[in-house]
Motif scaffolding. Structure first.
Motif, mmCIF file in Angstrom:
data_model
loop_
_atom_site.group_PDB
_atom_site.id
_atom_site.type_symbol
_atom_site.label_atom_id
_atom_site.label_comp_id
_atom_site.label_asym_id
_atom_site.label_seq_id
_atom_site.Cartn_x
_atom_site.Cartn_y
_atom_site.Cartn_z
ATOM 1 N N LEU A 133 0.915 -1.130 -0.205
ATOM 2 C CA LEU A 133 -0.035 0.014 0.024
ATOM 3 C C LEU A 133 0.914 1.109 -0.151
ATOM 4 N N SER A 134 0.279 2.312 -0.420
ATOM 5 C CA SER A 134 0.920 3.602 -0.212
ATOM 6 C C SER A 134 1.462 3.926 1.216
ATOM 7 N N THR A 135 2.162 4.757 1.480
ATOM 8 C CA THR A 135 2.477 5.328 2.636
ATOM 9 C C THR A 135 1.448 5.876 3.613
ATOM 10 N N LYS A 136 0.641 6.808 2.814
ATOM 11 C CA LYS A 136 -0.376 7.228 3.344
ATOM 12 C C LYS A 136 -1.484 6.232 3.948
ATOM 13 N N ASP A 137 -1.853 5.119 2.974
ATOM 14 C CA ASP A 137 -2.755 4.120 3.595
ATOM 15 C C ASP A 137 -2.190 3.433 4.500
ATOM 16 N N GLN A 138 -0.865 2.998 4.566
ATOM 17 C CA GLN A 138 -0.253 2.400 5.569
ATOM 18 C C GLN A 138 -0.471 2.905 6.852
ATOM 19 N N ARG A 139 -0.057 4.148 7.024
ATOM 20 C CA ARG A 139 -0.299 5.014 8.270
ATOM 21 C C ARG A 139 -1.655 4.993 8.846
ATOM 22 N N ARG A 140 -2.584 5.149 7.909
ATOM 23 C CA ARG A 140 -3.961 5.144 8.236
ATOM 24 C C ARG A 140 -4.264 3.741 8.864
ATOM 25 N N ILE A 141 -4.118 2.746 8.462
ATOM 26 C CA ILE A 141 -4.565 1.579 8.731
ATOM 27 C C ILE A 141 -3.608 1.143 9.879
ATOM 28 N N LEU A 142 -2.501 1.181 10.168
ATOM 29 C CA LEU A 142 -1.752 1.200 11.383
ATOM 30 C C LEU A 142 -2.255 1.772 12.477
ATOM 31 N N GLU A 143 -2.560 3.264 12.236
ATOM 32 C CA GLU A 143 -2.880 4.127 13.239
ATOM 33 C C GLU A 143 -4.377 3.527 13.840
ATOM 34 N N PHE A 144 -5.121 3.155 13.007
ATOM 35 C CA PHE A 144 -6.665 2.753 13.423
ATOM 36 C C PHE A 144 -6.241 1.383 13.966
ATOM 37 N N LEU A 145 -5.401 0.518 13.751
ATOM 38 C CA LEU A 145 -5.183 -0.953 14.507
ATOM 39 C C LEU A 145 -4.656 -0.443 16.088
ATOM 40 N N ALA A 196 -19.522 -15.853 5.456
ATOM 41 C CA ALA A 196 -19.261 -17.007 4.391
ATOM 42 C C ALA A 196 -17.678 -17.751 4.530
ATOM 43 N N THR A 197 -17.117 -17.525 5.705
ATOM 44 C CA THR A 197 -15.800 -18.262 5.763
ATOM 45 C C THR A 197 -16.066 -19.434 6.844
ATOM 46 N N LYS A 198 -15.149 -20.443 6.706
ATOM 47 C CA LYS A 198 -15.135 -21.685 7.531
ATOM 48 C C LYS A 198 -14.772 -21.325 9.221
ATOM 49 N N GLN A 199 -13.575 -20.405 8.855
ATOM 50 C CA GLN A 199 -13.064 -19.970 10.249
ATOM 51 C C GLN A 199 -13.752 -18.610 10.867
ATOM 52 N N GLU A 200 -13.895 -18.413 12.121
ATOM 53 C CA GLU A 200 -14.426 -17.107 12.694
ATOM 54 C C GLU A 200 -13.411 -15.995 12.345
ATOM 55 N N ALA A 201 -13.992 -15.180 11.347
ATOM 56 C CA ALA A 201 -13.124 -14.082 10.796
ATOM 57 C C ALA A 201 -14.008 -12.777 11.103
ATOM 58 N N TRP A 202 -13.320 -11.745 11.052
ATOM 59 C CA TRP A 202 -13.749 -10.461 11.290
ATOM 60 C C TRP A 202 -13.308 -9.429 10.576
ATOM 61 N N ARG A 203 -13.974 -8.336 9.952
ATOM 62 C CA ARG A 203 -13.543 -7.302 9.223
ATOM 63 C C ARG A 203 -13.863 -6.045 9.944
ATOM 64 N N PHE A 204 -12.706 -5.130 9.788
ATOM 65 C CA PHE A 204 -12.740 -3.627 10.193
ATOM 66 C C PHE A 204 -12.685 -3.016 8.794
ATOM 67 N N ARG A 205 -13.454 -1.891 8.630
ATOM 68 C CA ARG A 205 -13.380 -0.817 7.345
ATOM 69 C C ARG A 205 -12.700 0.094 7.706
ATOM 70 N N VAL A 206 -11.537 0.520 6.867
ATOM 71 C CA VAL A 206 -10.768 1.750 6.887
ATOM 72 C C VAL A 206 -11.019 2.340 5.564
ATOM 73 N N GLY A 207 -11.824 3.148 5.383
ATOM 74 C CA GLY A 207 -12.011 3.770 3.824
ATOM 75 C C GLY A 207 -12.545 2.880 3.186
ATOM 76 N N ASP A 208 -11.646 2.581 1.809
ATOM 77 C CA ASP A 208 -11.792 1.664 0.865
ATOM 78 C C ASP A 208 -11.129 0.256 1.268
ATOM 79 N N TYR A 209 -10.462 0.222 2.378
ATOM 80 C CA TYR A 209 -9.608 -0.944 2.651
ATOM 81 C C TYR A 209 -10.422 -1.669 3.768
ATOM 82 N N ARG A 210 -10.257 -3.076 3.567
ATOM 83 C CA ARG A 210 -10.881 -3.937 4.682
ATOM 84 C C ARG A 210 -9.597 -4.645 5.445
#
Length: 88
Positions: free
Chosen positions: A18-30, A49-63
Motif C-alpha cells: 500500500l501507499s505510505t498514506k494508506d499504511q499509516r492510516r491502517i496502522l493508526e486505526f489498529l 461466508a468463511t469456515k473460520q471465525e473471521a471479522w472485518r474492520f473497515r478503513v476507507g476503501d480498505y478492509r
C-alpha cells in the motif's frame, strides 16, 4: 485491558504494497482504536461466508480481515486489501 495486534506474514506483505498514506492510516486505526478498545469486536463485523471465525474492520476503501484470540487478548490480522479484492 489493551489488546495486542499481531500480523500474519501475508498481512505484512499486503500492508507493504500500500501507499505510505494508506499504511499509516491502517496502522493508526489498529494501534489507536482497536488495541485500546475494551471490546474490539464491537468495531468489527463478523464474516459469515468463511469456515473460520473471521471479522472485518473497515478503513476507507480498505478492509482488514482479522481473527480474535480472546484468551490472549490478541487481534490477529490475517489480510488487508481493497474492498474489491479482499473477499475473493
Amino acid at each position: 485491558m489493551t489488546w495486542r495486534v499481531e500480523f500474519t506474514r501475508q498481512a505484512e506483505k499486503d500492508i507493504e504494497r500500500l501507499s505510505t498514506k494508506d499504511q499509516r492510516r491502517i496502522l493508526e486505526f489498529l494501534h489507536q482504536r482497536v488495541s485500546e478498545h475494551p471490546n474490539p469486536k464491537a468495531l468489527a463485523k463478523r464474516l459469515t461466508a468463511t469456515k473460520q471465525e473471521a471479522w472485518r474492520f473497515r478503513v476507507g476503501d480498505y478492509r482488514i480481515i482479522a481473527q480474535f484470540e480472546d484468551s490472549r487478548f490478541v487481534v490477529l490480522v490475517v489480510e488487508v486489501g481493497n474492498r474489491r479484492e479482499v473477499y475473493r
